[in-house]
Design a protein around this motif. Structure first.
Motif, PDB file in Angstrom:
ATOM      1  N   CYS A  90      11.767   2.312  20.908  1.00  0.00           N
ATOM      2  CA  CYS A  90      10.626   1.666  21.555  1.00  0.00           C
ATOM      3  C   CYS A  90       9.340   1.904  20.751  1.00  0.00           C
ATOM      4  O   CYS A  90       8.549   0.996  20.563  1.00  0.00           O
ATOM      5  N   THR A  91       9.168   3.145  20.285  1.00  0.00           N
ATOM      6  CA  THR A  91       7.895   3.472  19.633  1.00  0.00           C
ATOM      7  C   THR A  91       7.683   2.674  18.361  1.00  0.00           C
ATOM      8  O   THR A  91       6.558   2.447  17.946  1.00  0.00           O
ATOM      9  N   SER A  92       8.777   2.233  17.723  1.00  0.00           N
ATOM     10  CA  SER A  92       8.578   1.517  16.461  1.00  0.00           C
ATOM     11  C   SER A  92       7.941   0.157  16.693  1.00  0.00           C
ATOM     12  O   SER A  92       7.485  -0.484  15.753  1.00  0.00           O
ATOM     13  N   LEU A  93       7.907  -0.278  17.938  1.00  0.00           N
ATOM     14  CA  LEU A  93       7.203  -1.526  18.240  1.00  0.00           C
ATOM     15  C   LEU A  93       5.702  -1.279  18.392  1.00  0.00           C
ATOM     16  O   LEU A  93       4.895  -2.189  18.298  1.00  0.00           O
ATOM     17  N   VAL A  94       5.343  -0.034  18.639  1.00  0.00           N
ATOM     18  CA  VAL A  94       3.928   0.300  18.824  1.00  0.00           C
ATOM     19  C   VAL A  94       3.268   0.599  17.470  1.00  0.00           C
ATOM     20  O   VAL A  94       2.078   0.349  17.283  1.00  0.00           O
ATOM     21  N   PHE A  95       4.063   1.122  16.551  1.00  0.00           N
ATOM     22  CA  PHE A  95       3.472   1.623  15.320  1.00  0.00           C
ATOM     23  C   PHE A  95       2.665   0.632  14.495  1.00  0.00           C
ATOM     24  O   PHE A  95       1.697   1.023  13.857  1.00  0.00           O
ATOM     25  N   PRO A  96       3.040  -0.659  14.507  1.00  0.00           N
ATOM     26  CA  PRO A  96       2.192  -1.582  13.732  1.00  0.00           C
ATOM     27  C   PRO A  96       0.740  -1.588  14.210  1.00  0.00           C
ATOM     28  O   PRO A  96      -0.157  -1.943  13.449  1.00  0.00           O
ATOM     29  N   HIS A  97       0.512  -1.159  15.430  1.00  0.00           N
ATOM     30  CA  HIS A  97      -0.828  -1.277  16.009  1.00  0.00           C
ATOM     31  C   HIS A  97      -1.610   0.024  15.927  1.00  0.00           C
ATOM     32  O   HIS A  97      -2.658   0.176  16.545  1.00  0.00           O
ATOM     33  N   ILE A  98      -1.083   0.967  15.180  1.00  0.00           N
ATOM     34  CA  ILE A  98      -1.765   2.245  15.005  1.00  0.00           C
ATOM     35  C   ILE A  98      -2.580   2.201  13.716  1.00  0.00           C
ATOM     36  O   ILE A  98      -2.069   1.810  12.670  1.00  0.00           O
ATOM     37  N   ALA A  99      -3.828   2.613  13.809  1.00  0.00           N
ATOM     38  CA  ALA A  99      -4.744   2.463  12.677  1.00  0.00           C
ATOM     39  C   ALA A  99      -4.645   3.607  11.678  1.00  0.00           C
ATOM     40  O   ALA A  99      -5.643   4.180  11.249  1.00  0.00           O
ATOM     41  N   LEU A 100      -3.418   3.964  11.305  1.00  0.00           N
ATOM     42  CA  LEU A 100      -3.211   4.998  10.296  1.00  0.00           C
ATOM     43  C   LEU A 100      -2.103   4.527   9.370  1.00  0.00           C
ATOM     44  O   LEU A 100      -1.453   3.526   9.645  1.00  0.00           O
ATOM     45  N   HIS A 101      -1.904   5.269   8.285  1.00  0.00           N
ATOM     46  CA  HIS A 101      -0.753   4.969   7.435  1.00  0.00           C
ATOM     47  C   HIS A 101       0.491   5.554   8.103  1.00  0.00           C
ATOM     48  O   HIS A 101       0.579   6.759   8.314  1.00  0.00           O
ATOM     49  N   PRO A 113       0.836  -1.210   0.000  1.00  0.00           N
ATOM     50  CA  PRO A 113       0.000   0.000   0.000  1.00  0.00           C
ATOM     51  C   PRO A 113       0.866   1.254   0.000  1.00  0.00           C
ATOM     52  O   PRO A 113       1.872   1.324   0.708  1.00  0.00           O
ATOM     53  N   VAL A 114       0.487   2.212  -0.827  1.00  0.00           N
ATOM     54  CA  VAL A 114       1.209   3.475  -0.880  1.00  0.00           C
ATOM     55  C   VAL A 114       0.806   4.302   0.342  1.00  0.00           C
ATOM     56  O   VAL A 114      -0.316   4.186   0.831  1.00  0.00           O
ATOM     57  N   ILE A 115       1.728   5.105   0.834  1.00  0.00           N
ATOM     58  CA  ILE A 115       1.460   5.876   2.053  1.00  0.00           C
ATOM     59  C   ILE A 115       0.777   7.194   1.679  1.00  0.00           C
ATOM     60  O   ILE A 115       1.428   8.237   1.597  1.00  0.00           O
ATOM     61  N   ASP A 116      -0.520   7.114   1.382  1.00  0.00           N
ATOM     62  CA  ASP A 116      -1.231   8.358   1.074  1.00  0.00           C
ATOM     63  C   ASP A 116      -2.605   8.403   1.734  1.00  0.00           C
ATOM     64  O   ASP A 116      -3.394   9.299   1.447  1.00  0.00           O
ATOM     65  N   ALA A 117      -2.873   7.432   2.607  1.00  0.00           N
ATOM     66  CA  ALA A 117      -4.161   7.369   3.302  1.00  0.00           C
ATOM     67  C   ALA A 117      -5.338   7.266   2.330  1.00  0.00           C
ATOM     68  O   ALA A 117      -6.423   7.739   2.609  1.00  0.00           O
ATOM     69  N   GLU A 118      -5.087   6.654   1.172  1.00  0.00           N
ATOM     70  CA  GLU A 118      -6.162   6.499   0.187  1.00  0.00           C
ATOM     71  C   GLU A 118      -6.400   5.031  -0.139  1.00  0.00           C
ATOM     72  O   GLU A 118      -7.187   4.713  -1.018  1.00  0.00           O
ATOM     73  N   VAL A 119      -5.622   4.145   0.478  1.00  0.00           N
ATOM     74  CA  VAL A 119      -5.707   2.741   0.113  1.00  0.00           C
ATOM     75  C   VAL A 119      -5.714   1.887   1.383  1.00  0.00           C
ATOM     76  O   VAL A 119      -4.984   2.168   2.324  1.00  0.00           O
ATOM     77  N   PRO A 120      -6.609   0.865   1.430  1.00  0.00           N
ATOM     78  CA  PRO A 120      -6.621   0.025   2.615  1.00  0.00           C
ATOM     79  C   PRO A 120      -5.425  -0.921   2.631  1.00  0.00           C
ATOM     80  O   PRO A 120      -4.865  -1.182   1.574  1.00  0.00           O
ATOM     81  N   PRO A 121      -5.038  -1.466   3.767  1.00  0.00           N
ATOM     82  CA  PRO A 121      -5.661  -1.265   5.066  1.00  0.00           C
ATOM     83  C   PRO A 121      -5.309   0.103   5.655  1.00  0.00           C
ATOM     84  O   PRO A 121      -4.203   0.591   5.457  1.00  0.00           O
ATOM     85  N   GLY A 122      -6.264   0.685   6.378  1.00  0.00           N
ATOM     86  CA  GLY A 122      -6.020   1.971   7.024  1.00  0.00           C
ATOM     87  C   GLY A 122      -4.939   1.828   8.076  1.00  0.00           C
ATOM     88  O   GLY A 122      -4.145   2.730   8.298  1.00  0.00           O
ATOM     89  N   ARG A 123      -4.918   0.675   8.728  1.00  0.00           N
ATOM     90  CA  ARG A 123      -3.857   0.431   9.707  1.00  0.00           C
ATOM     91  C   ARG A 123      -2.698  -0.229   8.974  1.00  0.00           C
ATOM     92  O   ARG A 123      -2.771  -1.404   8.619  1.00  0.00           O
TER      93      ARG A 123
END
Lengths: 189, 237, 402, 286
Positions: free
Chosen positions: D82-93, C225-235
């Motif tokens: 440390c924070t890079s272990l948390v990032f997979p669990h964040i619901a954003l790009h 997924p490209v990092i542009d918040a336009e493509v899933p998964p959102g997480r």
């Protein structure tokens, strides 16, 4: 416990190092052979219909309603599962999950073998998974399980799957469902 | 033995325009219908430090690149190359091929008896030619020294016409040209000096032409044959 | 063929979008006379490039300046000077992660300063193009051509292509984007030339018109997924730390690394098509004396083949390798059939190409592999020197060199 | 708005786990007024964390994620630690690239997103530890300020390299004994908030995360200013309870103590930043 696959424990050797490349456009790959798409679809349907615990692993590209094609594909995934009598276990994201996954209801590309082992899955279809993650997962499955893997890829395919269908979109998925219905009838199921 | 390639080495001092000269020589030869390549040898050379550039002209595609170690022609752009040893090779003519040519920008004879003996043994001709004086007299600036050297070269080796030289000069000064930072500022100094580009081109061309004629006469006196057969009339691939 | 109903597509710079095959093989070409650096500009101008970041280092600076001019002229979307090569390669990574077609250039010590980024680029599957104008990396300082650094780059997970001259470089830059961006390839491509010998050499080059360009990059065909918040998964974290926080993550990492290398392998058919083969053969195909080389060493070997033929009556040939990663294993093995002596001339002291050649010919070819001649530190390799090496082997005297 | 990437196809809703369904239905999307007060009632954008129990960084992350005014179009770049272990669990790009290049990667992302989506607001936030921000990544951090990149940089200052086992960092206080400073640190803590001001940041704040509401306000100001004006910097004290020998439940108390001394709340803004902040206040967004 695990039954080792053709590659043994390590994800190496991977298919390309055994000389297997993705099929050219319009064709499919069955093990190391380039075949017509329809031939591969029939074999894929047969594997799903005859092997224990067939499962479809839909990825983010079909799980989320981010465009019209995804919505249509989701409908077809559901239908495919009905025809094949398969379970659906989602690969909803790609993170290395912490502290552990629940292998009964989810699959993760970083340790897909856990889900396959847990559910004793002997045939599966990857659909809507981003290519890199499909490839990482398929290499691990190829190495560490005896599961028959089928990739329905919207791009160029995945040579580490046992059957690769490339450029699969709505029309092709519909075609596969039709073929699966025929095979099912032939098998008397 | 007929030549199918002329390799030219141009020992000069930084700021004299030897890189520009190599470019114009190659462009003119290309226009004439030969295969041609030019390249500088860049260090972190500054003004008045030794600097060298190279041009190759041939009858067949040229793969060879880098320093010309075995030249057919050596063009010495500044007397200091010889008198102060501002050269990458010692003596400055090392590697010269049999029946080669040396053009030296000088008003006096700078070669020792030993030099002359060696060069004569290889049948190498030497043209002492006051290029800077020519540039000042005709173009009104020593910055046109390189133009005089180009004219002298082609007059002497007899393979590229004045028309092609004109094309080479025009392509250098009219088209957008990529140069290193130092050369770019030198260009703007030139432009300020001449006010207008066309005027610059004309003066450069006149300098080259006069040098061409002089060298042509000299070559006739010396009985020099053209260095290459007529161009292979290359067709666009 | 275009019919009246076909829509003509234009890129953001207003150039007509054409197929890679048309741009590379079919479009009419005209002759221009220019340096390798200028050829970079001409290629970028026709490549629908979105972003480029630059940093000065000789000899690549001029190419970088010229990409800046293209930005001013509207052919490139984003351009700036970064803080160092490490910063630049990271900035370029950011641009690519956000969905841009990117290109940057560097040389020698810059490559080494940036080094940590190259395996990262490959691991995160970005199709960045790096034009590398090789130069010396040792202390004491040298700015001259010497391609030791390429030996360091071989196993970063990037594709490595090697251009011989300005024409090769122009065509390779365009083909580089096309091959690197294939969804099943999608790893960085490093297009290498020897600094100065190509960057600063002026020669004739055939160019297609500049009002046509490659189709723009489509980031939604990328394998991640490209990092542009336009493509899933959102997480989605790109790229996660997989060494802890879950069990059996080592297999993930191993698989990931194999996947990157597999991606390079998958580039073979595409590269074969767009580069017209992974190798180029020159000279008499029956000759038992073969030079295996890339870049300027291949150019010099070609001259040596001529000299050997014309002045010594010895038949020789050159196998020029256009790609180093993937290594043209089968092509090389085929090409050296019948060879008795294989010379590997190189512009570095270690002979990294010789190692590669030996590795892939081991047990396959009976020819004697000779690692040389070799020059370094910016030295020229005159064809005469190559001839001398060959004659030494045959016990002959050198006639034409003084 | 990119909320659609969280929307599950209806046919497949039944196979998706609760946490993912909650992200669609119970998270706060599309509401710039969201904030820490939503925490008890909404689905958080962080699923779980892999930090030590009681780690103040986990509190900081929760508050920051709850405060983002535009989470559906926010990209976070982080660094190794440390924070890079948390990032997979964040619901954003989010992006983890290398150790120390976070501001360079963020610069590239921000510029390209502006070029690709000229009509959308895409916020880019950098979130990294003190080692990444001030030691190994100092060049990239400062240069992104000099270049006036429109990104928000948040430093989690725990005054130590924690992930690698407790080594002295540039932000360790003088005299403190850590690994690699076995005689105690020989020089002063780097006053990075001041350096950020001198380097061109338009909004700078220094604080602990003892007050969730204050964290929310600071983060929102920093993001709004970065969006319109230029670089902004937030320096947060998130003590490493493990390395300074505290119990899991001592983190908050430690921060409250430092609130009174070296992490006393400090805020700086340029006139352009103040204009943005005042406008956002009038709009009821701050």
């Amino acid at each position: 416990m695990a039954t080792l696959g053709p590659s043994g424990f390590s994800p190496y050797p991977v298919a390309v190092y055994e000389g297997i490349l993705n099929p050219p456009p319009g064709k499919a790959l069955m093990f190391n052979e380039i075949v017509d798409e329809e031939v591969a679809m029939r074999e894929a349907a047969k594997a799903m219909l005859t092997r224990p615990n067939p499962t479809i692993f839909p990825g983010p590209q079909v799980l989320y309603a981010w465009n019209e094609e995804a919505k249509e594909k989701a409908r077809l995934v559901k239908k495919m599962a009905e025809v094949l009598g398969a379970k659906i276990i989602p690969m909803y994201d790609y993170r290395p999950k912490y502290p552990k996954i629940n292998p009964a209801v989810e699959i993760n590309p970083n340790h897909p073998n856990l889900t396959i082992w847990h559910n004793k899955i002997k045939a599966c279809i990857f659909v809507g998974v981003h290519c890199h993650y499909a490839n990482v997962a398929l290499k691990i499955i190829r190495a560490e399980t005896d599961c028959f893997t089928i990739a329905m890829c919207g791009m160029a395919g995945h040579e580490d799957a046992m059957i690769t269908l490339r450029d699969q979109h709505v029309e092709e998925m519909e075609k596969f469902i039709k073929i699966a219905e025929e095979v099912k009838k032939e098998l008397g199921k | 033995m007929k030549r199918s390639r002329v390799n030219i080495r141009m020992p000069a001092l930084g700021g004299q325009g030897a890189v520009t000269a190599a470019h114009i020589i190659a462009t003119a030869a290309d226009y004439e219908g030969y295969y041609a390549v030019s390249n500088p040898f860049f260090g972190a050379e500054k003004r008045m430090a030794p600097a060298e550039s190279y041009a190759r002209i041939g009858m067949t595609p040229i793969y060879d690149r880098g320093e010309v170690v075995y030249p057919d022609v050596i063009m010495v752009f500044h007397p200091q190359v010889i008198t102060m040893g501002k050269s990458y090779t010692m003596p400055f003519y090392s590697g010269i091929k049999r029946r080669g040519l040396i053009i030296i920008n000088t008003e006096e004879d700078l070669l020792t008896e030993e030099d002359k003996e060696f060069l004569e043994s290889l049948e190498v001709k030497v043209l002492n030619f006051p290029a800077t004086k020519f540039a000042i007299d005709i173009a009104g600036t020593e910055l046109s020294t390189n133009m005089a050297m180009i004219g002298a070269l082609f007059g002497a080796i007899g393979v590229v016409s004045v028309e092609a030289i004109e094309e080479g000069i025009k392509s250098r000064f009219l088209k957008k040209f990529v140069a290193s930072g130092g050369t770019a500022s030198l260009d703007s100094a030139l432009e300020r000096k001449f006010k207008k580009k066309l005027e610059l081109i004309e003066k450069n061309l006149n300098t080259a032409k006069a040098a061409y004629e002089l060298a042509q006469r000299w070559a006739q006196e010396q009985g020099l044959e053209p260095f290459l057969p007529p161009p292979p009339k290359k067709v666009a691939v | 063929m275009q019919t009246a109903t076909d829509t003509v597509i234009y890129n953001r710079a207003g150039q007509r979008v054409v197929s890679p095959d048309y741009l590379l093989f079919e479009a009419p070409r005209t002759k221009h006379f220019m340096t390798g650096s200028e050829a970079v500009k001409e290629a970028v101008k026709r490549a629908s490039v979105d972003a480029s970041v630059s940093y000065p280092i000789t000899p690549q600076s001029e190419a970088a300046h010229l990409i800046g001019e293209l930005w001013v002229e509207g052919y490139v979307g984003v351009y700036f000077r970064g803080e160092s090569e490490f910063g630049v390669m990271s900035e370029i990574a950011g641009c690519a992660l956000a969905g841009a077609r990117t290109i940057t250039t560097t040389s020698g010590p810059g490559t080494l300063r940036a080094f940590e980024n190259f395996p990262m680029w490959a691991g995160t599957r970005i199709p960045v193009q790096l034009v590398l104008m090789a130069r010396g990396v040792n202390s004491p300082l040298s700015i001259q051509p010497d391609n030791l650094e390429v030996g360091f780059l071989l196993d970063t997970g990037c594709m490595i292509w090697y251009a011989e001259n300005a024409q090769d470089l122009f065509d390779m830059i365009l083909a580089g984007f096309v091959v690197a961006e294939q969804p099943d390839v999608h790893v960085p491509v490093i297009t290498v030339v020897d600094g100065f010998f190509v960057s600063h050499t002026r020669e004739a080059i055939m160019l297609p018109p500049d009002d046509i360009a490659l189709p723009p990059y489509n980031p939604y065909r990328a394998p991640m997924p490209v990092i542009d918040a336009e493509v899933p998964p959102g997480r989605f974290l790109r790229d996660p730390f997989v060494m802890k926080s879950n069990y059996i993550s080592y297999a993930t990492h191993a698989s990931w690394q194999w996947e990157v290398r597999s991606a390079i392998e998958r580039s073979r058919p595409y590269a074969k098509h767009y580069l017209r083969g992974l190798i180029e053969e020159f000279g008499d195909p029956t000759a038992e004396l073969v030079f295996v080389a890339c870049g300027t060493a291949a150019a010099q070997a070609k001259e040596a083949v001529r000299l050997l033929e014309e002045e010594e009556g010895i038949k020789a040939r050159v196998v020029k390798l256009k790609t180093i990663r993937p290594f043209p294993i089968e092509e090389l093995r085929q090409a050296v059939k019948g060879a008795r002596y294989i010379f590997v001339p190189e512009f570095n002291v270690v002979g990294w190409l010789e190692r590669e050649v030996r590795r892939y010919l081991y047990g396959v070819s009976d020819a004697e592999v000779i690692g040389g001649p070799r020059v370094a530190g910016g030295m020229t390799m005159p064809a005469e020197v190559i001839v001398k090496e060959v004659l030494k082997l045959t016990g002959k005297e050198v006639k034409h060199v003084l | 708005m990119s909320f659609k990437i969280y929307e599950i196809n209806e046919e497949l809703l039944d196979v998706m786990p609760q946490e993912i369904r909650d992200l669609q239905f119970k998270a706060t999307w599309g509401n710039p007024k969201r904030g820490v007060m939503d925490l008890p009632y909404s689905k958080e954008l962080i699923e779980e964390h892999s930090l030590c129990a009681g780690c103040p960084e986990s509190m900081a992350l929760r508050y920051i994620l709850a405060s983002l005014p535009n989470p559906e179009d926010t990209i976070i770049v982080n660094s190794t630690g440390c924070t890079s272990l948390v990032f997979p669990h964040i619901a954003l790009h989010t992006v983890h690239s290398l150790f120390g290049n976070q501001n360079a990667v963020a610069s590239g992302i921000k510029r390209v997103l502006e070029w690709r989506f000229p009509d959308k607001v895409k916020d880019v936030v950098v979130l990294a530890g003190d080692g990444a921000t001030v030691d190994i990544g100092l060049d990239c951090t400062l240069q992104s300020f000099f270049r006036q990149e429109k990104i928000t940089t948040i430093c989690f200052d725990n005054e130590v390299y924690a992930n690698t086992g407790g080594q002295e960092s540039g932000l360790t206080v003088k005299g403190h004994v850590f690994k690699m400073a076995p005689k105690g640190k020989q020089w002063d803590k780097v006053p990075f908030w001041q350096i950020a001001i001198d380097s061109g940041c338009h909004y700078v704040a220094r604080l602990t995360v003892s007050s969730p509401k204050r964290v929310e306000t600071v983060i929102k100001k920093a993001i709004y200013v970065a969006r319109e004006v230029g670089p902004t910097y937030v320096h947060l004290y998130t003590p490493c309870i493990l390395e300074i020998g505290l119990n899991s439940d001592d983190g908050l108390d430690e921060m409250r103590q430092r609130d009174k001394e070296r992490f006393a709340f400090f805020e700086y803004m340029t006139p352009q930043a103040e204009e943005v902040i005042n406008r956002k206040k009038e709009e009821g967004l701050l």
